[in-house]
Write an enzyme that holds these catalytic residues in place. Structure first.
Site, PDB file in Angstrom:
ATOM      1  N   GLN A   1       0.848  -1.189   0.000  1.00 47.97           N
ATOM      2  CA  GLN A   1       0.000   0.000   0.000  1.00 47.97           C
ATOM      3  C   GLN A   1       0.888   1.245   0.000  1.00 47.97           C
ATOM      4  OE1 GLN A   1      -2.347   1.551   3.272  1.00 47.97           O
ATOM      5  NE2 GLN A   1      -4.176   1.558   1.986  1.00 47.97           N
TER       6      GLN A   1
ATOM      7  N   TYR B   1      -5.211  11.443   3.515  1.00 46.13           N
ATOM      8  CA  TYR B   1      -3.805  11.645   3.138  1.00 46.13           C
ATOM      9  C   TYR B   1      -3.716  12.369   1.780  1.00 46.13           C
ATOM     10  CZ  TYR B   1      -3.352   8.708   7.173  1.00 46.13           C
ATOM     11  OH  TYR B   1      -3.455   8.228   8.461  1.00 46.13           O
TER      12      TYR B   1
ATOM     13  N   GLY C   1      -9.827  -5.833   8.747  1.00 42.59           N
ATOM     14  CA  GLY C   1      -8.687  -5.201   9.408  1.00 42.59           C
ATOM     15  C   GLY C   1      -8.458  -5.772  10.785  1.00 42.59           C
ATOM     16  N   ARG C   2      -9.201  -5.232  11.775  1.00 40.69           N
ATOM     17  CA  ARG C   2      -8.980  -5.640  13.159  1.00 40.69           C
ATOM     18  C   ARG C   2      -9.117  -7.145  13.375  1.00 40.69           C
ATOM     19  NH1 ARG C   2     -12.624  -0.727  14.942  1.00 40.69           N
ATOM     20  NH2 ARG C   2     -13.408  -1.295  12.864  1.00 40.69           N
TER      21      ARG C   2
HETATM   22  C1  LIG Z   1      -4.291  -0.325  13.844  1.00 41.33           C
HETATM   23  C2  LIG Z   1      -4.880   0.078  12.526  1.00 41.33           C
HETATM   24  C3  LIG Z   1      -4.050   0.501  11.519  1.00 41.33           C
HETATM   25  C4  LIG Z   1      -4.563   0.860  10.263  1.00 41.33           C
HETATM   26  N1  LIG Z   1      -3.709   1.216   9.264  1.00 41.33           N
HETATM   27  C5  LIG Z   1      -4.189   1.429   8.010  1.00 41.33           C
HETATM   28  C6  LIG Z   1      -3.309   1.652   6.925  1.00 41.33           C
HETATM   29  O1  LIG Z   1      -2.077   1.630   7.056  1.00 41.33           O
HETATM   30  N2  LIG Z   1      -3.854   1.879   5.698  1.00 41.33           N
HETATM   31  C7  LIG Z   1      -5.216   1.884   5.506  1.00 41.33           C
HETATM   32  O2  LIG Z   1      -5.665   2.089   4.385  1.00 41.33           O
HETATM   33  N3  LIG Z   1      -6.060   1.654   6.511  1.00 41.33           N
HETATM   34  C8  LIG Z   1      -5.581   1.409   7.747  1.00 41.33           C
HETATM   35  N4  LIG Z   1      -6.446   1.105   8.764  1.00 41.33           N
HETATM   36  C9  LIG Z   1      -7.873   0.921   8.458  1.00 41.33           C
HETATM   37  C10 LIG Z   1      -8.150  -0.558   8.152  1.00 41.33           C
HETATM   38  O3  LIG Z   1      -7.462  -1.007   7.005  1.00 41.33           O
HETATM   39  C11 LIG Z   1      -9.633  -0.784   7.916  1.00 41.33           C
HETATM   40  O4  LIG Z   1     -10.042   0.032   6.850  1.00 41.33           O
HETATM   41  C12 LIG Z   1     -10.463  -0.458   9.149  1.00 41.33           C
HETATM   42  O5  LIG Z   1      -9.872  -0.980  10.328  1.00 41.33           O
HETATM   43  C13 LIG Z   1     -11.891  -1.009   9.034  1.00 41.33           C
HETATM   44  O6  LIG Z   1     -11.857  -2.417   8.893  1.00 41.33           O
HETATM   45  P1  LIG Z   1     -12.181  -3.385  10.136  1.00 41.33           P
HETATM   46  O7  LIG Z   1     -13.499  -2.925  10.699  1.00 41.33           O
HETATM   47  O8  LIG Z   1     -12.271  -4.760   9.517  1.00 41.33           O
HETATM   48  O9  LIG Z   1     -11.080  -3.255  11.130  1.00 41.33           O
HETATM   49  C14 LIG Z   1      -5.964   0.789  10.035  1.00 41.33           C
HETATM   50  C15 LIG Z   1      -6.806   0.371  11.073  1.00 41.33           C
HETATM   51  C16 LIG Z   1      -6.275   0.002  12.294  1.00 41.33           C
HETATM   52  C17 LIG Z   1      -7.203  -0.506  13.372  1.00 41.33           C
END
Ligand SMILES: Cc1cc2nc3c(=O)[nH]c(=O)nc-3n(C[C@H](O)[C@H](O)[C@H](O)COP(=O)(O)O)c2cc1C
Length: 374
Positions: A109, A190, A327-328
């Site tokens: 990414q 960003y 993600g999480r």
């Molecule tokens: C600790 C953490 C770090 C993240 N870092 C990024 C990242 O580097 N790039 C990005 O596009 N989204 C990032 N996100 C967002 C996740 O990719 C995702 O879009 C978001 O957590 C929602 O998905 P989830 O509900 O399955 O966690 C991050 C989220 C968390 C919790």
């Protein structure tokens, strides 16, 4: 009967650009801040990603494309030979595991933080750059702790091609580092989002004003990435509903729709959309029409944001998504696809160890197998 069989599920194989993938469960990009100040991935990072290689696709944590793009403590980069060498360990570890599991793709990414960086990260302590000289609310997390965001310097028109070039070089480096493709991080406020939003972008040149002008930067970057990789190994992540860091603005649906329409000519591997998220202090605009974007886009739609297995399954069965990025759940469950397949209980993620630290809360979440044998 035959029609029933053709109905895709979370566990049916799919096509993602150039690749055939074994199921529809993707690992969302997750910044974990566990490299070092030089942004060089280590064997610990390789182990973390290898543990998660049963994902249909791993999208790497956001990775700085250039010294100018840097703005997050201990996040990796793709602009020095040492960083490329570090990533080689990661991609090799993921691919090695994949031999056994018939998956294990990893895209990088690509990240330029724009005004959400801080002078303390910038070469010679310069101001970070953006579309316009408008300060974002909030604070930057620096090596000296939290510091108020600064008013960035607006890029001169002639400098924009240089920034596109930074993306191109990082994309080339990603190839050298053994990645299988790249994702443009155009979500979350960003630099690309700073061009898209009319609250952040007040330019009067060809990169500001009309929707067509505000999407121009993102289109030029995607064009550069596609020249290196071919569109079928390039994805893009957007979050039209995110309103923090000046990322909102007016005519959000129209801007996103036009962007997606213009992206169609690249035949991208996928469109990745962060549809909703509940983080403290971060709200989403409620009335974004994500399904309209799905309909406009001519390739696979990857949904993301607070998805459970059941919700993901429903979305895929109902044709609302082709893939779902988690993600999480992937932070806490290295073997998430296996757990979903078996309806097994999930480990709970520990928010305290999301951002920075050591192996704890990073590589020590147990797999189902390990949990059953202890
Ligand atoms: C600790 C953490 C770090 C993240 N870092 C990024 C990242 O580097 N790039 C990005 O596009 N989204 C990032 N996100 C967002 C996740 O990719 C995702 O879009 C978001 O957590 C929602 O998905 P989830 O509900 O399955 O966690 C991050 C989220 C968390 C919790």
């Amino acid at each position: 009967m035959a029609i029933e069989k053709l109905r895709p599920s979370l566990f049916s194989p799919g096509i993602l650009g150039r690749y055939e993938i074994p199921h529809r469960i993707v690992m969302s990009p997750l910044t974990r801040a566990r490299t070092n100040r030089a942004g060089i991935p280590s064997t610990l990072n390789a182990e973390y990603y290898q543990q998660r290689a049963s994902s249909a696709l791993i999208i790497s944590e956001a990775t700085h494309i250039s010294a100018q793009g840097v703005g997050w403590v201990d996040a990796p980069g793709l602009f020095t030979p040492e960083q490329v060498a570090g990533w080689k360990k990661v991609t090799a570890a993921v691919h090695k595991k994949a031999v056994h599991e018939k998956s294990g793709l990893i895209f990088a990414q690509l990240w330029h933080m724009g005004k959400l960086s801080h002078p303390s990260f910038q070469p010679n302590g310069e101001l970070p750059v953006s579309s316009s000289a408008i300060k974002a609310d909030g604070e930057a997390n620096t090596y000296d702790g939290a510091q108020p965001n600064v008013t960035p310097r607006a890029l001169e028109t002639h400098e924009i091609a240089d920034v596109v070039e930074q993306y191109r070089i990082a994309a080339r480096n990603a190839m050298d580092a053994g990645f299988d493709g790249v994702e443009l991080h155009a979500a979350g406020g960003y630099l690309p989002a700073q061009f898209l939003s009319d609250s952040s972008n007040k330019r009067t040149d060809a990169y500001g004003g009309s929707i067509e002008n505000r999407i121009r930067f993102v289109i030029e970057v995607v064009e550069a990435l596609s020249e290196i990789w071919g569109g079928d190994r390039v994805g893009i992540k957007i979050s039209p509903g995110i309103s923090f860091s000046d990322a909102g603005g007016s005519n959000i649906n129209e801007t996103a729709a036009r962007l997606v329409e213009r992206l169609n000519r690249f035949d991208l591997a996928y469109l990745h959309v962060l549809e909703r998220i509940k983080f403290p202090g971060q709200s989403m605009v409620p009335d974004v029409d994500h399904q309209a974007l799905r309909k406009i886009f001519n390739g696979p739609y990857m949904a993301n944001g607070n998805y459970t297995k059941e919700k993901a399954q429903r979305s895929i069965e109902d044709g609302k998504a082709d893939f779902v990025a988690f993600g999480r759940p992937f932070i806490a469950n290295p073997d998430l696809p296996q757990r979903y397949r078996k309806n097994a209980p999930l480990n709970e993620p520990d928010g305290e160890t999301f951002n920075g630290g050591d192996h704890r809360g990073y590589t020590d979440y147990p797999t189902l197998e390990a949990a059953l044998t202890t």
